[in-house]
Design an enzyme around this catalytic site. Structure first.
Site, PDB file in Angstrom:
ATOM      1  N   LYS A  96       0.873  -1.189   0.000  1.00 33.75           N
ATOM      2  CA  LYS A  96       0.000   0.000   0.000  1.00 33.75           C
ATOM      3  C   LYS A  96       0.904   1.230   0.000  1.00 33.75           C
ATOM      4  CE  LYS A  96      -1.823   2.838   2.901  1.00 33.75           C
ATOM      5  NZ  LYS A  96      -1.740   4.050   2.060  1.00 33.75           N
ATOM      6  N   GLU A 115       9.508   1.714  10.877  1.00 31.38           N
ATOM      7  CA  GLU A 115      10.611   2.663  10.756  1.00 31.38           C
ATOM      8  C   GLU A 115       9.976   4.051  10.763  1.00 31.38           C
ATOM      9  OE1 GLU A 115      13.815   1.938  10.825  1.00 31.38           O
ATOM     10  OE2 GLU A 115      14.100   4.103  10.713  1.00 31.38           O
ATOM     11  N   CYS A 171      13.634  10.890   6.785  1.00 35.15           N
ATOM     12  CA  CYS A 171      13.763  10.618   8.217  1.00 35.15           C
ATOM     13  C   CYS A 171      15.207  10.713   8.665  1.00 35.15           C
ATOM     14  CB  CYS A 171      13.153   9.272   8.569  1.00 35.15           C
ATOM     15  SG  CYS A 171      13.917   7.934   7.697  1.00 35.15           S
ATOM     16  N   GLU A 221      10.016  16.384  14.998  1.00 35.00           N
ATOM     17  CA  GLU A 221      10.401  16.222  13.598  1.00 35.00           C
ATOM     18  C   GLU A 221       9.611  17.216  12.746  1.00 35.00           C
ATOM     19  OE1 GLU A 221       9.342  12.499  11.505  1.00 35.00           O
ATOM     20  OE2 GLU A 221      11.444  12.472  10.866  1.00 35.00           O
TER      21      GLU A 221
HETATM   22  C1  UN1 Z   1      17.689   8.043   3.363  1.00 31.11           C
HETATM   23  O1  UN1 Z   1      17.564   9.117   3.903  1.00 31.11           O
HETATM   24  O2  UN1 Z   1      18.741   7.718   2.859  1.00 31.11           O
HETATM   25  O3  UN1 Z   1      11.546   7.580   5.399  1.00 31.11           O
HETATM   26  C2  UN1 Z   1      16.579   7.103   3.271  1.00 31.11           C
HETATM   27  C3  UN1 Z   1      12.745   7.867   5.347  1.00 31.11           C
HETATM   28  C4  UN1 Z   1      13.715   6.750   5.594  1.00 31.11           C
HETATM   29  C5  UN1 Z   1      14.514   6.477   4.407  1.00 31.11           C
HETATM   30  C6  UN1 Z   1      15.599   7.452   4.285  1.00 31.11           C
HETATM   31  N1  UN1 Z   1      13.066   5.560   6.027  1.00 31.11           N
HETATM   32  O4  UN1 Z   1      13.105   8.989   5.077  1.00 31.11           O
END
Ligand code: UN1
Length: 492
Positions: free
Chosen positions: A174, A249, A283, A384
């Site tokens: 999804k 994550e 992230c 964040e």
């Molecule tokens: C990266 O910054 O190299 O959602 C990948 C995100 C992370 C992936 C980042 N899970 O930004």
């Protein structure tokens, strides 16, 4: 303009409610890039059932053969890399250079897991009994849900899909509603590579409707999610209630720690790339610079000059350094945080405004922003933002830098700038982060290297590299006794 449908059992199927939503270019809101379904729970169920039907044969396909599907996918992705990058920029906003980098990373991931098909190893373990052979086997889990965000709409689906199917699972993906076309191209590619129907399915729609139905279906055996803490926490709860495997994550508030012996040019480059690359919408973005007092003025001066020179605009334009926020909601969040920073008493060095001149009128553009004199308890040091905003915290020494770095709920990544190995290693030991960079930016990562964070950033095993195999398989242990005659077994 393409009207997407759900990809179920190897076929494109319109959603049962016949409802499609526009996929809007955030750099030019007059452009509709595609239309994608806003599906119902019934569509999710169809996709799960397809994944369930495909599972026994895919599980029985030898792992090296499963890997060969991924090698075909790798070649198709290479052939279609330009189109993938351009679509990514059109629907997500990042610059073409950033999109091409993301596509390359996804290709590397596919290549790595294709090879893992030949290396799905178990181990042999010596038994304490004579004539006993003990070994482990990695088996697939079953149909899995993959729920992915808009900010890496090619790389993140791929880095979940590739290990999942190499390990013999079937999947329902999804993708985020804001970036459906990238996922559509991924489905095209799997289809062109003769993926067996039902091994990879895609359902478009909201988390509340489609995601919830995926998670609560009895055939679903696990979920891998990347996105917000708010959604991830709910999903983890639902998974726990249903007893299924879950990997989340989530957010980050990543620091770059700059000590007094740092190479300041290097550190400035790193801060610019980490904080403003991908418009800060990753992230792993650098959102705090924790700088020792004695070099803080010089760092800020260098940083300000670099940030003022950044060109904000449409990512398709080769001169652009920083693209738009992904949508109105994200733009509002960023502008709101800029207001919060000012109210909290942080010093705005540059940026802070939405760009509304003719060139930027039709997009969600905001100026790259620096706040100085941020203190650890301010919201802009804790929460964040997911935008082009960097908070600079000044600290007296390395010990207080460490305290400030760890004083957040997140723990994804951190960068350290020093030329002294002994200070670097001590910080590596103490920093609460899943990924640490010494003298390199917080962002990025390689295809075959584990990725993920500590604390509120992540739960449920790392992604990428061989570590991902632990999440995407069950471990079976076998005790085989070849004594061949009656004997007393051990009593425990
Ligand atoms: C990266 O910054 O190299 O959602 C990948 C995100 C992370 C992936 C980042 N899970 O930004």
């Amino acid at each position: 303009m393409r009207t997407l449908n759900n990809f179920i059992d190897g076929q494109w199927r319109p959603p049962s409610n016949a409802t499609h939503l526009p996929d809007i270019n955030p750099a030019d809101t007059e452009e509709i890039v595609a239309k994608a379904p806003s599906s119902t729970a019934a569509d999710s169920v169809m996709a799960i059932e397809a994944a369930e039907r495909a599972y026994p044969a895919w599980r029985a396909t030898p792992a090296p053969k499963r890997g060969q599907l991924l090698y075909r996918v790798q070649r198709r992705m290479e052939a279609r890399r330009r189109e993938l990058a351009e679509v990514l920029t059109r629907e997500e906003g990042k610059t073409l250079v950033e999109s091409a980098g993301e596509v390359q990373r996804a290709i590397n991931v596919v290549e790595f897991y294709a090879g893992e098909g030949r290396r799905l190893l178990g181990e042999t373990i010596p038994s304490e009994l004579p004539n006993n052979f003990c070994y482990t086997i990695r088996e697939p889990i079953g149909p899995l849900a993959l729920i992915t965000p808009w900010n890496f709409p090619v790389a993140i689906p791929i880095w979940k899909l590739a290990p999942a199917i190499a390990c013999g699972n079937t999947v329902v993906l999804k993708p985020a509603s804001l970036t459906p076309l990238s996922a559509g191209l991924i489905a095209d590619i799997f289809s062109e590579c003769d993926a067996p129907p039902g091994v990879v399915n895609i359902v478009y729609g909201s988390g509340r409707e489609v995601g919830q139905a995926l998670l609560t279906h009895s055939a679903m055996k696990g979920v891998s999610f990347t996105g917000s803490n708010e959604v991830g926490t709910k999903l983890y709860n639902t998974s726990a209630a249903n007893g299924i495997k879950c990997q989340c994550e989530m957010g980050g508030k990543n620091p770059i720690v700059i000590l007094d012996d740092a190479d300041l040019d290097l550190a400035t480059n790193s801060a610019v790339q980490g904080a403003y690359g991908s418009t800060g919408q990753r992230c792993t973005a650098t959102s705090r610079a924790i700088v020792v007092d004695s070099v803080a003025d010089q760092f800020i001066a260098q940083l300000e000059a670099r940030v003022k020179a950044l060109v904000v605009g449409n990512g398709l334009d080769p001169v652009t350094d920083v693209g738009p926020s992904v949508d109105q909601t994200q733009l509002d969040t960023v502008l709101n945080y800029i207001g919060v920073g000012q109210d909290e008493g942080a010093r705005l060095i540059t940026g802070g405004l939405r760009l509304t001149d003719d060139a930027h009128r039709c997009g969600y553009f905001v100026q790259p922003t620096i706040f100085d004199r941020v203190t650890p308890n301010m919201r802009i040091a804790q929460e964040e933002i997911f935008g082009p905003v960097l908070s600079v915290l000044r600290v007296p020494d390395a010990a207080s830098a460490l305290l400030a770095a760890n004083a957040v709920r997140y723990g994804l990544c951190a960068a350290i700038y020093t030329q002294d190995v002994s200070r670097a290693f001590k910080l590596v030991d103490q920093l609460e982060a899943g990924i640490i960079h010494v003298n390199s930016p917080t962002v990025g990562g390689e295809a075959h290297i584990p990725f993920g964070g500590m604390k509120a950033t992540g739960v449920g095993l790392r992604e990428m590299g061989r570590e991902a195999i632990s999440f995407f398989t069950e471990l079976k242990v076998v005790y085989l006794d070849y004594t061949g005659s009656a004997r007393t077994n051990n009593l425990y």
